[in-house]
Design a protein around this motif. Structure first.
Motif, mmCIF file in Angstrom:
data_model
loop_
_atom_site.group_PDB
_atom_site.id
_atom_site.type_symbol
_atom_site.label_atom_id
_atom_site.label_comp_id
_atom_site.label_asym_id
_atom_site.label_seq_id
_atom_site.Cartn_x
_atom_site.Cartn_y
_atom_site.Cartn_z
ATOM 1 N N UNK A 1 -18.371 5.775 -2.637
ATOM 2 C CA UNK A 1 -18.110 7.073 -2.001
ATOM 3 C C UNK A 1 -19.289 7.492 -1.131
ATOM 4 N N UNK A 2 -20.483 7.355 -1.682
ATOM 5 C CA UNK A 2 -21.684 7.774 -0.956
ATOM 6 C C UNK A 2 -21.872 6.937 0.303
ATOM 7 N N UNK A 3 -21.665 5.615 0.148
ATOM 8 C CA UNK A 3 -21.856 4.717 1.288
ATOM 9 C C UNK A 3 -20.843 4.992 2.400
ATOM 10 N N UNK A 4 -19.603 5.341 2.000
ATOM 11 C CA UNK A 4 -18.529 5.541 2.984
ATOM 12 C C UNK A 4 -18.331 7.014 3.346
ATOM 13 N N UNK A 5 -19.180 7.868 2.762
ATOM 14 C CA UNK A 5 -19.095 9.315 3.007
ATOM 15 C C UNK A 5 -17.695 9.838 2.711
ATOM 16 N N UNK A 6 -17.238 9.493 1.518
ATOM 17 C CA UNK A 6 -15.895 9.883 1.130
ATOM 18 C C UNK A 6 -15.884 10.691 -0.147
ATOM 19 N N UNK A 7 -14.718 11.198 -0.460
ATOM 20 C CA UNK A 7 -14.477 11.918 -1.700
ATOM 21 C C UNK A 7 -13.208 11.326 -2.303
ATOM 22 N N UNK A 8 -13.382 10.455 -3.290
ATOM 23 C CA UNK A 8 -12.248 9.716 -3.817
ATOM 24 C C UNK A 8 -11.358 10.543 -4.747
ATOM 25 N N UNK A 9 -11.676 11.812 -4.902
ATOM 26 C CA UNK A 9 -10.743 12.685 -5.617
ATOM 27 C C UNK A 9 -9.649 13.195 -4.685
ATOM 28 N N UNK A 10 -9.723 12.854 -3.388
ATOM 29 C CA UNK A 10 -8.715 13.295 -2.418
ATOM 30 C C UNK A 10 -7.871 12.114 -1.963
ATOM 31 N N UNK A 11 -6.598 12.382 -1.709
ATOM 32 C CA UNK A 11 -5.703 11.338 -1.194
ATOM 33 C C UNK A 11 -6.210 10.779 0.131
ATOM 34 N N UNK A 12 -6.652 11.671 1.007
ATOM 35 C CA UNK A 12 -7.028 11.250 2.359
ATOM 36 C C UNK A 12 -8.146 10.218 2.328
ATOM 37 N N UNK A 13 -9.177 10.438 1.536
ATOM 38 C CA UNK A 13 -10.292 9.492 1.516
ATOM 39 C C UNK A 13 -9.967 8.239 0.712
ATOM 40 N N UNK A 14 -9.124 8.368 -0.298
ATOM 41 C CA UNK A 14 -8.693 7.142 -0.991
ATOM 42 C C UNK A 14 -7.882 6.267 -0.048
ATOM 43 N N UNK A 15 -7.078 6.897 0.800
ATOM 44 C CA UNK A 15 -6.306 6.129 1.780
ATOM 45 C C UNK A 15 -7.234 5.499 2.825
ATOM 46 N N UNK A 16 -8.149 6.286 3.344
ATOM 47 C CA UNK A 16 -9.055 5.785 4.385
ATOM 48 C C UNK A 16 -9.898 4.626 3.872
ATOM 49 N N UNK A 17 -10.287 4.674 2.624
ATOM 50 C CA UNK A 17 -11.198 3.667 2.061
ATOM 51 C C UNK A 17 -10.471 2.686 1.143
ATOM 52 N N UNK A 18 -9.148 2.559 1.299
ATOM 53 C CA UNK A 18 -8.360 1.780 0.358
ATOM 54 C C UNK A 18 -8.780 0.314 0.285
ATOM 55 N N UNK A 19 -9.201 -0.248 1.415
ATOM 56 C CA UNK A 19 -9.603 -1.649 1.401
ATOM 57 C C UNK A 19 -10.842 -1.880 0.551
ATOM 58 N N UNK A 20 -11.824 -0.982 0.690
ATOM 59 C CA UNK A 20 -13.063 -1.120 -0.091
ATOM 60 C C UNK A 20 -12.811 -0.855 -1.570
ATOM 61 N N UNK B 1 0.843 -1.199 0.000
ATOM 62 C CA UNK B 1 0.000 0.000 0.000
ATOM 63 C C UNK B 1 0.879 1.250 0.000
ATOM 64 N N UNK B 2 0.403 2.315 -0.671
ATOM 65 C CA UNK B 2 1.114 3.585 -0.703
ATOM 66 C C UNK B 2 0.569 4.456 0.421
ATOM 67 N N UNK B 3 1.412 4.818 1.364
ATOM 68 C CA UNK B 3 0.989 5.546 2.552
ATOM 69 C C UNK B 3 0.357 6.879 2.173
ATOM 70 N N UNK B 4 -0.821 7.138 2.710
ATOM 71 C CA UNK B 4 -1.468 8.421 2.551
ATOM 72 C C UNK B 4 -2.099 8.668 1.201
ATOM 73 N N UNK B 5 -2.231 7.617 0.375
ATOM 74 C CA UNK B 5 -2.832 7.764 -0.954
ATOM 75 C C UNK B 5 -3.470 6.420 -1.303
ATOM 76 N N UNK B 6 -3.750 6.191 -2.583
ATOM 77 C CA UNK B 6 -4.181 4.853 -2.969
ATOM 78 C C UNK B 6 -3.137 4.248 -3.886
ATOM 79 N N UNK B 7 -2.682 3.083 -3.521
ATOM 80 C CA UNK B 7 -1.732 2.347 -4.338
ATOM 81 C C UNK B 7 -1.507 0.985 -3.745
ATOM 82 N N UNK B 8 -1.527 -0.037 -4.590
ATOM 83 C CA UNK B 8 -1.249 -1.403 -4.119
ATOM 84 C C UNK B 8 -1.096 -2.309 -5.320
ATOM 85 N N UNK B 9 -0.741 -3.558 -5.067
ATOM 86 C CA UNK B 9 -0.543 -4.520 -6.149
ATOM 87 C C UNK B 9 -1.787 -5.374 -6.340
ATOM 88 N N UNK B 10 -1.964 -5.837 -7.581
ATOM 89 C CA UNK B 10 -3.103 -6.690 -7.938
ATOM 90 C C UNK B 10 -2.610 -7.833 -8.824
#
Length: 404
Positions: free
Chosen positions: A266-285, A222-231
């Motif tokens: 995004x709506x379900x998790x009350x997030x904004x995936x255009x931001x690093x912070x919310x992509x990081x917070x919701x990275x698992x989903x 995972x990329x700290x503070x953003x969204x990033x991982x392997x698949x």
């Protein structure tokens, strides 16, 4: 094509291992005349792995390209005097040996007041250290790996040695610039451990502890503070995907055609995936939605659609795959050339990664045969005649084969 950028700069290197040789090589690849002096027979790293069946060290060759190699018996007064003469002639010396006795800055500057010496040591208080012991002290091995145990994991790349070597080259050029401006030489001291602490302090690791009272944990890929991982892909390959801008997020949504699904998430998790912070917070989903998409496509299919949508990604490959089939690691990249190295043969060899428009591409120069430049350097730099070189033999400073 112009002259190399550092043409005319003379450097003496007395070193071993990685940091100092890497710094000297970086200068040599930009045109400096770097003379490496070793104890007769070779220094501590002459046989370091990997080695060929005949015992030639690919490690030594890799770190000593674009230099000349001199062997002197530094245990003798005459060998020490010759080394001093070469240092005085060059005016710049790079070393990770203890700068004391005949190699002390105070001793050498008596003969050349404007001498520049860069001395690499283990720690700021002059204790011995190597990359792997420095790694251990930084705390980073505890946040490396998958986080499935409390066992620390060192990085296989000697990062701190490498960064120390490049910092040494930078430091020598800074001191040489000051000498040209003022006429003054100086002693520059560089601690391997300080290089590591400088970087982790500059990247916020120290402030995170002191200001936020928060310590990072191992998070795998995972990329700290953003969204990033392997698949994993359908054909058993793996890719790394990273999103650090809103545009890259838009590209990922378009490439995977999962934009609508992400908006619902995004709506379900009350997030904004255009931001690093919310992509990081919701990275698992987010990853849970992406995993089936990758699992249903081959690497080639992923490559086609990701490149078309400018997704920030890269395929995982082994070192063998890199060398065998990646155009970046080939003569298609102007940094590389196939160069013949003494005792080993011809193989793909990198020059400097710096490409200067005015000077043209830097020539990819081979490593020297250890000790083979002794006679030529002593004659050229010190003006020693054939008779003078012969006269050195009874004093034990050089071997007869070095004068052949």
């Amino acid at each position: 094509m112009g002259a190399p950028n550092l043409a005319g700069l003379k450097v003496v290197e007395i070193s071993a291992f990685i940091a100092a040789p890497l710094g000297g090589m970086a200068l040599g690849q930009l045109g400096a005349d770097v003379v490496r002096i070793d104890q007769t027979g070779g220094g501590l790293d002459l046989q370091r792995w990997p080695v060929t069946e005949s015992g030639e060290s690919l490690y030594w060759q890799g770190l000593n390209k674009a230099k000349r190699s001199v062997f002197l018996d530094l245990r003798t007064l005459e060998g020490q005097r010759l080394a001093q003469d070469l240092i005085v002639d060059a005016g710049i010396v790079l070393t990770n040996r203890p700068a004391q006795g005949w190699l002390s800055y105070q001793e050498l500057r008596r003969r050349r007041p404007d001498l520049i010496m860069l001395s690499i040591r283990g720690t700021h208080d002059n204790r011995t250290a190597v990359d792997y012991t420095v790694q251990a002290r930084t705390g980073l091995p505890f946040i490396t790996g998958a986080g499935e145990s409390d066992v620390p994991v060192n990085h296989p790349l000697p990062l701190w040695d490498s960064l120390c070597g490049m910092t040494a080259a930078f430091g020598l050029l800074a001191a040489e610039h000051r000498r040209r401006e003022t006429g003054a030489g100086q002693l520059v001291e560089l601690s391997l451990e300080d290089v590591a602490l400088w970087l982790i302090g500059s990247l916020g690791y120290i402030a995170e502890i002191e200001v936020l009272d928060r310590e990072r944990r191992a998070i795998g890929n995972d990329v700290y503070g953003a969204f990033g991982r392997d698949f994993a892909t359908a054909d058993g390959k793996r890719v790394m995907v990273t999103v650090v801008t809103a545009r890259q997020w838009t590209g990922l949504c378009a490439a995977t055609e999962l934009g609508e699904a992400f908006r619902h998430l995004e709506k379900a998790l009350r997030g904004d995936f255009t931001t690093d912070a919310d992509r990081w917070r919701c990275r698992g989903a987010i990853a849970a939605l992406l995993e089936p998409w990758f699992a249903g496509r081959t690497l080639d299919e992923v490559r086609e659609v990701f490149d078309a949508n400018r997704v920030l990604w890269g395929p995982y490959q082994t070192l063998r795959e890199l060398v065998a089939s990646d155009p970046a690691c080939s003569e298609a990249n102007p940094m590389f050339a196939r160069v013949r190295h003494p005792g080993v043969g011809t193989y793909l060899t990198p020059g400097s990664p710096l490409q200067f428009a005015e000077a043209g591409p830097t020539a990819v120069r081979p490593s020297p045969t250890p000790g083979a430049d002794t006679c030529a350097v002593l004659a050229e730099r010190l003006g020693l005649s054939s008779d003078a070189l012969e006269a050195l033999l009874p004093k034990g400073a050089v071997e007869r084969k070095a004068l052949a």
